[in-house]
Design a protein around this motif. Structure first.
Motif, short mmCIF file in Angstrom:
data_model
loop_
_atom_site.label_atom_id
_atom_site.label_comp_id
_atom_site.label_asym_id
_atom_site.label_seq_id
_atom_site.Cartn_x
_atom_site.Cartn_y
_atom_site.Cartn_z
N ALA A 10 28.28 46.42 35.49
CA ALA A 10 29.02 47.19 36.49
C ALA A 10 29.49 46.33 37.66
CB ALA A 10 28.17 48.34 37.00
N VAL A 11 28.80 45.21 37.91
CA VAL A 11 29.16 44.38 39.06
C VAL A 11 30.60 43.85 38.99
CG1 VAL A 11 28.65 42.20 40.23
CG2 VAL A 11 26.79 43.76 39.62
N PRO A 12 31.08 43.32 37.84
CA PRO A 12 32.47 42.83 37.80
C PRO A 12 33.51 43.90 38.10
CG PRO A 12 31.23 41.97 35.93
CD PRO A 12 30.36 43.00 36.58
N LEU A 13 33.15 45.18 37.91
CA LEU A 13 34.13 46.24 38.20
C LEU A 13 34.46 46.31 39.69
CD1 LEU A 13 32.81 49.11 35.91
CD2 LEU A 13 34.64 47.49 35.45
N ALA A 14 33.53 45.83 40.54
CA ALA A 14 33.76 45.89 41.98
C ALA A 14 34.82 44.89 42.42
CB ALA A 14 32.45 45.63 42.73
N ILE A 15 35.05 43.84 41.62
CA ILE A 15 36.03 42.81 42.01
C ILE A 15 37.22 42.79 41.06
CG2 ILE A 15 34.25 41.39 43.07
CD1 ILE A 15 34.34 39.63 40.54
N ARG A 16 37.36 43.83 40.23
CA ARG A 16 38.37 43.77 39.18
C ARG A 16 39.80 43.80 39.73
NH1 ARG A 16 40.37 48.83 37.50
NH2 ARG A 16 39.58 50.58 38.74
#
Length: 395
Positions: A10-16
């Motif tokens: 889920a972390v990469p979704l914050a910087i997508r």
């Protein structure tokens, strides 16, 4: 470990949106790690959707389209290589096949599993790439439309400004001729006064009075001329053939010319005094004439009307101030009962010219559809001087 894998995915979704390519690289690393450490997490819906969103965001929001293309190709090649190694070197698919029961069908269990895996990966990654590219294309089209609309607005403003400049230059040329007429009259009357001064002092005095009135009028109109030219930045008047400027006594000829072109014009006058139109300054007569000319041309070009009504009025209005000042005015009104011709939407520059002419004399305009309709209405009201022109004398 399963919860940790879900959090890491889920972390990469914050910087997508800001770092879409870095986000898909991080999501791919988490996906590979989870596949071997906690394989049951890879089959969860959240895990699959999160990775799909990362790939979609890379294609939709990646700023460098070349790098995005390389990443998509690289991801496809990496996935194909990974599946090949998983099928041929590792024993993960062998374990899956051992757990399957024997079934009859056109394909063996191994071929079926491999085919299903290939199709699902193509649909999964291909769908994310196709949807991401579609979103990028729509965003690009919206941006181009905004830029195009901005350019059109800029060009329209430039054209409108150019039309105003050309109309002001035209007004300046016409005022130049009117002022020249006054100066010529001054010369003639001064010569007449000099000739008859000894023999007929009364005639000389009358001639000098005419010189005084003409000079005052010439100064007033010269100021108006300079006011028009002062708004421009050094524009040069183009050389044109010169003809006598029209006056209000020629309105019948103007109406007749439109009648020959198929527009029947009814011209009416409503005057406070019978001599009001004749005693208007030459520049003001020219302004009213040009406004009528443009209004009738607008009917001919853009309206289905075959008839129009023009009214020229003069009058006086007393304001509500303490001085109770009476202001004289001349008014032009042109109306028709037609509809707009299809495909004849004009630039509006002619109507801007009418407004510009009225503004030169502190006049007001009302231009627009008639209420109630149908038809169009152009009304121009311009202040006029109270004093009556002194009659010229000849020797």
């Amino acid at each position: 470990m399963g919860y940790l894998a879900s959090v890491l995915m889920a972390v990469p979704l914050a910087i997508r949106r800001r770092f879409p390519i870095a986000g898909v690289v991080a999501a791919s690393a988490v996906f590979m790690w989870a596949y071997y450490v906690v394989p049951q997490v890879n089959m969860q819906l959240f895990f699959q959707i999160a990775y799909f969103a990362s790939v979609y965001s890379m294609v939709a929001w990646g700023r460098s389209r070349q790098l995005v293309t390389l990443m998509v190709v690289g991801l496809a090649v990496f996935t194909a290589g990974w599946l090949t190694v998983d099928w041929t070197i590792t024993n993960s698919y062998a374990e899956v096949l051992n757990n399957l029961e024997e079934t009859s069908g056109p394909f063996s269990a191994a071929v079926g599993i491999m085919g299903y895996t290939v199709v699902m990966n193509i649909v999964y990654f291909g769908g994310a790439a196709v949807m991401g590219r579609s979103s990028w294309r729509r965003a690009l089209d919206r941006r181009r439309l905004r830029e195009q609309a901005w350019r059109i607005a800029q060009q329209s403003e430039q054209l409108a400004n150019r039309a105003v400049v050309e109309e002001r230059l035209r007004i300046a040329r016409e005022l130049h001729d009117v002022v020249a007429h006054h100066v010529s009259a001054i010369g003639i009357q001064a010569g007449a006064a000099r000739t008859v001064m000894a023999k007929n002092p009364e005639a000389a005095a009358a001639a000098l009075s005419t010189v005084e009135a003409s000079s005052r009028q010439a100064v007033t109109e010269m100021r108006e001329l300079l006011g028009v030219l002062r708004a421009e930045d050094g524009s040069v008047l183009p050389a044109q053939s010169r003809t006598p400027e029209p006056r209000l006594s020629e309105l019948d000829d103007l109406v007749a010319s439109h009648a020959r072109n198929g527009l029947a014009v009814t011209l009416n006058t409503s005057l406070e005094h019978p001599e009001d139109l004749e005693q208007l300054p030459g520049s003001l007569q020219l302004t009213v004439y040009r406004c009528l000319q443009e209004a009738l041309a607008n009917v001919t070009r853009h309206s289905t009307a075959r008839e129009a009504t023009a009214v020229v009025r003069t009058g006086s209005t007393t304001d509500d101030s303490e001085e109770r000042e009476t202001k004289a005015w001349v008014e032009l009104e042109v109306t028709d009962q037609g509809q707009s011709k299809p495909g004849t939407e004009g630039s509006g520059f002619g109507l801007k010219g009418i407004t510009e002419r009225a503004r030169l004399y502190n006049g007001v305009t009302e231009i627009g559809p008639r209420t109630p309709g149908p038809g169009w209405r152009v009304r121009v009201r311009i202040p006029r001087p109270h004093t009556r022109a002194t009659q010229e004398v000849t020797p």
